[in-house]
Design a protein around this motif. Structure first.
Motif, PDB file in Angstrom:
ATOM      1  N   ALA A  12       1.897 -49.248  24.737  1.00  0.00           N
ATOM      2  CA  ALA A  12       1.809 -48.692  26.086  1.00  0.00           C
ATOM      3  C   ALA A  12       0.383 -48.289  26.410  1.00  0.00           C
ATOM      4  O   ALA A  12      -0.408 -47.946  25.524  1.00  0.00           O
ATOM      5  N   VAL A  13       0.074 -48.330  27.701  1.00  0.00           N
ATOM      6  CA  VAL A  13      -1.195 -47.832  28.224  1.00  0.00           C
ATOM      7  C   VAL A  13      -0.873 -46.739  29.234  1.00  0.00           C
ATOM      8  O   VAL A  13       0.003 -46.911  30.093  1.00  0.00           O
ATOM      9  N   VAL A  14      -1.573 -45.616  29.125  1.00  0.00           N
ATOM     10  CA  VAL A  14      -1.405 -44.500  30.060  1.00  0.00           C
ATOM     11  C   VAL A  14      -2.778 -44.140  30.612  1.00  0.00           C
ATOM     12  O   VAL A  14      -3.636 -43.631  29.875  1.00  0.00           O
ATOM     13  N   THR A  15      -3.024 -44.423  31.888  1.00  0.00           N
ATOM     14  CA  THR A  15      -4.290 -44.001  32.488  1.00  0.00           C
ATOM     15  C   THR A  15      -4.175 -42.538  32.889  1.00  0.00           C
ATOM     16  O   THR A  15      -3.096 -42.064  33.247  1.00  0.00           O
ATOM     17  N   GLY A  16      -5.287 -41.822  32.810  1.00  0.00           N
ATOM     18  CA  GLY A  16      -5.232 -40.392  33.065  1.00  0.00           C
ATOM     19  C   GLY A  16      -4.342 -39.689  32.058  1.00  0.00           C
ATOM     20  O   GLY A  16      -3.580 -38.790  32.402  1.00  0.00           O
ATOM     21  N   GLY A  17      -4.471 -40.094  30.799  1.00  0.00           N
ATOM     22  CA  GLY A  17      -3.543 -39.627  29.779  1.00  0.00           C
ATOM     23  C   GLY A  17      -4.048 -38.517  28.881  1.00  0.00           C
ATOM     24  O   GLY A  17      -3.411 -38.209  27.879  1.00  0.00           O
ATOM     25  N   THR A  18      -5.161 -37.884  29.226  1.00  0.00           N
ATOM     26  CA  THR A  18      -5.743 -36.894  28.318  1.00  0.00           C
ATOM     27  C   THR A  18      -5.272 -35.474  28.561  1.00  0.00           C
ATOM     28  O   THR A  18      -5.573 -34.571  27.769  1.00  0.00           O
ATOM     29  N   GLY A  33       7.728 -43.531  18.694  1.00  0.00           N
ATOM     30  CA  GLY A  33       7.286 -44.604  17.815  1.00  0.00           C
ATOM     31  C   GLY A  33       6.383 -45.640  18.433  1.00  0.00           C
ATOM     32  O   GLY A  33       6.064 -46.653  17.797  1.00  0.00           O
ATOM     33  N   ALA A  34       5.923 -45.429  19.675  1.00  0.00           N
ATOM     34  CA  ALA A  34       5.044 -46.400  20.332  1.00  0.00           C
ATOM     35  C   ALA A  34       3.602 -46.265  19.847  1.00  0.00           C
ATOM     36  O   ALA A  34       3.193 -45.224  19.325  1.00  0.00           O
ATOM     37  N   GLU A  35       2.852 -47.328  20.050  1.00  0.00           N
ATOM     38  CA  GLU A  35       1.398 -47.295  19.908  1.00  0.00           C
ATOM     39  C   GLU A  35       0.842 -47.182  21.323  1.00  0.00           C
ATOM     40  O   GLU A  35       1.252 -47.932  22.213  1.00  0.00           O
ATOM     41  N   VAL A  36      -0.089 -46.240  21.536  1.00  0.00           N
ATOM     42  CA  VAL A  36      -0.501 -45.905  22.901  1.00  0.00           C
ATOM     43  C   VAL A  36      -2.016 -45.909  23.038  1.00  0.00           C
ATOM     44  O   VAL A  36      -2.730 -45.366  22.193  1.00  0.00           O
ATOM     45  N   LEU A  37      -2.482 -46.539  24.109  1.00  0.00           N
ATOM     46  CA  LEU A  37      -3.884 -46.416  24.502  1.00  0.00           C
ATOM     47  C   LEU A  37      -3.915 -45.574  25.770  1.00  0.00           C
ATOM     48  O   LEU A  37      -3.223 -45.885  26.744  1.00  0.00           O
ATOM     49  N   LEU A  38      -4.695 -44.499  25.744  1.00  0.00           N
ATOM     50  CA  LEU A  38      -4.783 -43.603  26.884  1.00  0.00           C
ATOM     51  C   LEU A  38      -6.223 -43.471  27.346  1.00  0.00           C
ATOM     52  O   LEU A  38      -7.152 -43.582  26.558  1.00  0.00           O
ATOM     53  N   THR A  39      -6.379 -43.250  28.647  1.00  0.00           N
ATOM     54  CA  THR A  39      -7.724 -43.175  29.211  1.00  0.00           C
ATOM     55  C   THR A  39      -7.959 -41.835  29.894  1.00  0.00           C
ATOM     56  O   THR A  39      -7.032 -41.125  30.273  1.00  0.00           O
ATOM     57  N   GLY A  40      -9.224 -41.530  30.046  1.00  0.00           N
ATOM     58  CA  GLY A  40      -9.673 -40.367  30.802  1.00  0.00           C
ATOM     59  C   GLY A  40     -11.152 -40.536  31.063  1.00  0.00           C
ATOM     60  O   GLY A  40     -11.788 -41.441  30.519  1.00  0.00           O
ATOM     61  N   ARG A  41     -11.697 -39.666  31.890  1.00  0.00           N
ATOM     62  CA  ARG A  41     -13.138 -39.766  32.176  1.00  0.00           C
ATOM     63  C   ARG A  41     -13.899 -38.478  31.896  1.00  0.00           C
ATOM     64  O   ARG A  41     -15.118 -38.461  31.895  1.00  0.00           O
ATOM     65  N   GLN A  79      -6.854 -55.494  25.154  1.00  0.00           N
ATOM     66  CA  GLN A  79      -6.555 -56.748  24.454  1.00  0.00           C
ATOM     67  C   GLN A  79      -6.969 -56.667  22.991  1.00  0.00           C
ATOM     68  O   GLN A  79      -6.244 -57.112  22.097  1.00  0.00           O
ATOM     69  N   GLU A  80      -8.126 -56.058  22.743  1.00  0.00           N
ATOM     70  CA  GLU A  80      -8.640 -55.961  21.378  1.00  0.00           C
ATOM     71  C   GLU A  80      -7.777 -55.044  20.519  1.00  0.00           C
ATOM     72  O   GLU A  80      -7.477 -55.359  19.365  1.00  0.00           O
ATOM     73  N   ARG A  81      -7.361 -53.912  21.071  1.00  0.00           N
ATOM     74  CA  ARG A  81      -6.679 -52.901  20.254  1.00  0.00           C
ATOM     75  C   ARG A  81      -5.156 -53.035  20.240  1.00  0.00           C
ATOM     76  O   ARG A  81      -4.511 -52.691  19.248  1.00  0.00           O
ATOM     77  N   LEU A  82      -4.582 -53.513  21.348  1.00  0.00           N
ATOM     78  CA  LEU A  82      -3.126 -53.605  21.420  1.00  0.00           C
ATOM     79  C   LEU A  82      -2.613 -55.041  21.448  1.00  0.00           C
ATOM     80  O   LEU A  82      -1.482 -55.300  21.067  1.00  0.00           O
TER      81      LEU A  82
END
Length: 256
Positions: A12-18, A33-41, A79-82
């Motif tokens: 999963a990807v969650v933008t504004g996830g911090t 149990g998911a693998e998650v990429l989250l973003t923030g600024r 793409q690289e990480r997930l």
């Protein structure tokens, strides 16, 4: 490592996830149990998230939804990480109080650049990585009740709701479901609005307690539960905006 849980094996990807609602979504996904990429600024919340999620299958990435270059780079990082995305949560956003006479072009553009343009082009960039049969969940807002001073914010989020309808139709051939979760008064450190003083935040929270039919503010965990329901459990649901507002915009009386 053998990971079990309702989201085991999913990405999963969650933008504004911090922080706030986004972080609650991230934590619920990780607990499942998911693998998650989250973003923030914001560097402070990015570092806090890295510390809080250390040792878990979470990738904390700095990415500014207002910058097209960052959105393009995000696609490469995902793409690289997930390698693929099963569930995409487009949760980032800003809100600033400004009444009619106070709204400048810069205020207007800032809301639409982050909330609207950033959301649309994030989906465009990540759509090729979405699994067929996957899901997208936008965070919008309960817009059926008017908040004075939030014209730019409300308009920018209503625009997201509008193009979410179109994307739900466009992505039907790939069986990708597109839905939105619309919070009402939710208790977060900022109460969802930038620049409020502590006194103003307390007053905003009191307003939520007094005007919400369930007579309280919601929690970030309740928003996360609704978002995950739309993403993973509501497998025969698309093009829906689910209010998580304690009845605030549903025409219910407020008990006294």
């Amino acid at each position: 490592m053998n990971v079990t849980g309702r989201f085991a094996g999913t990405k999963a990807v969650v933008t504004g996830g911090t922080h706030g609602m986004g972080l609650a979504i991230v934590e619920a996904l990780l607990d499942g149990g998911a693998e998650v990429l989250l973003t923030g600024r914001n560097e402070k919340t990015l570092e806090e998230a890295r510390t809080a999620l250390k040792g878990r299958p979470a990738h904390v990435v700095r990415s500014d939804a207002a910058a097209m270059a960052d959105i393009a780079a995000l696609a490469g990082t995902v793409q690289e990480r997930l390698s693929r995305v099963d569930h995409l949560f487009v949760n980032h956003g800003i809100a600033e109080f400004a009444e009619l006479a106070e709204v400048t072009e810069a205020v207007w553009d800032r809301h639409f650049t982050v909330n609207t343009k950033g959301s649309f082009f994030t989906v465009q960039a990540l759509a090729p990585l979405l699994s067929d049969g996957g899901s997208i969940v936008f965070t919008t807002v309960v817009n059926d009740v008017v908040f004075p001073g939030l014209s730019a914010y409300s308009a920018s989020k209503e625009a997201v709701r509008a193009f979410a309808h179109v994307l739900a139709a466009e992505l039907l051939p790939r069986r990708i479901r597109v839905n939105s979760v619309a919070p009402g008064f939710i208790k977060t450190p900022t109460m969802g609005v930038a620049g409020l003083s502590e006194e103003e935040r307390r007053a905003f929270e009191r307003q939520g307690n007094e005007t919400t039919p369930l007579r309280r503010n919601g929690t970030v965990e309740e928003v996360a539960a609704a978002a995950l329901f739309l993403a993973a459990d509501a497998t025969f649901t698309t093009n829906v905006e689910l209010a998580v507002d304690g009845g605030f915009a549903q025409g219910l009386p407020v008990p006294h």
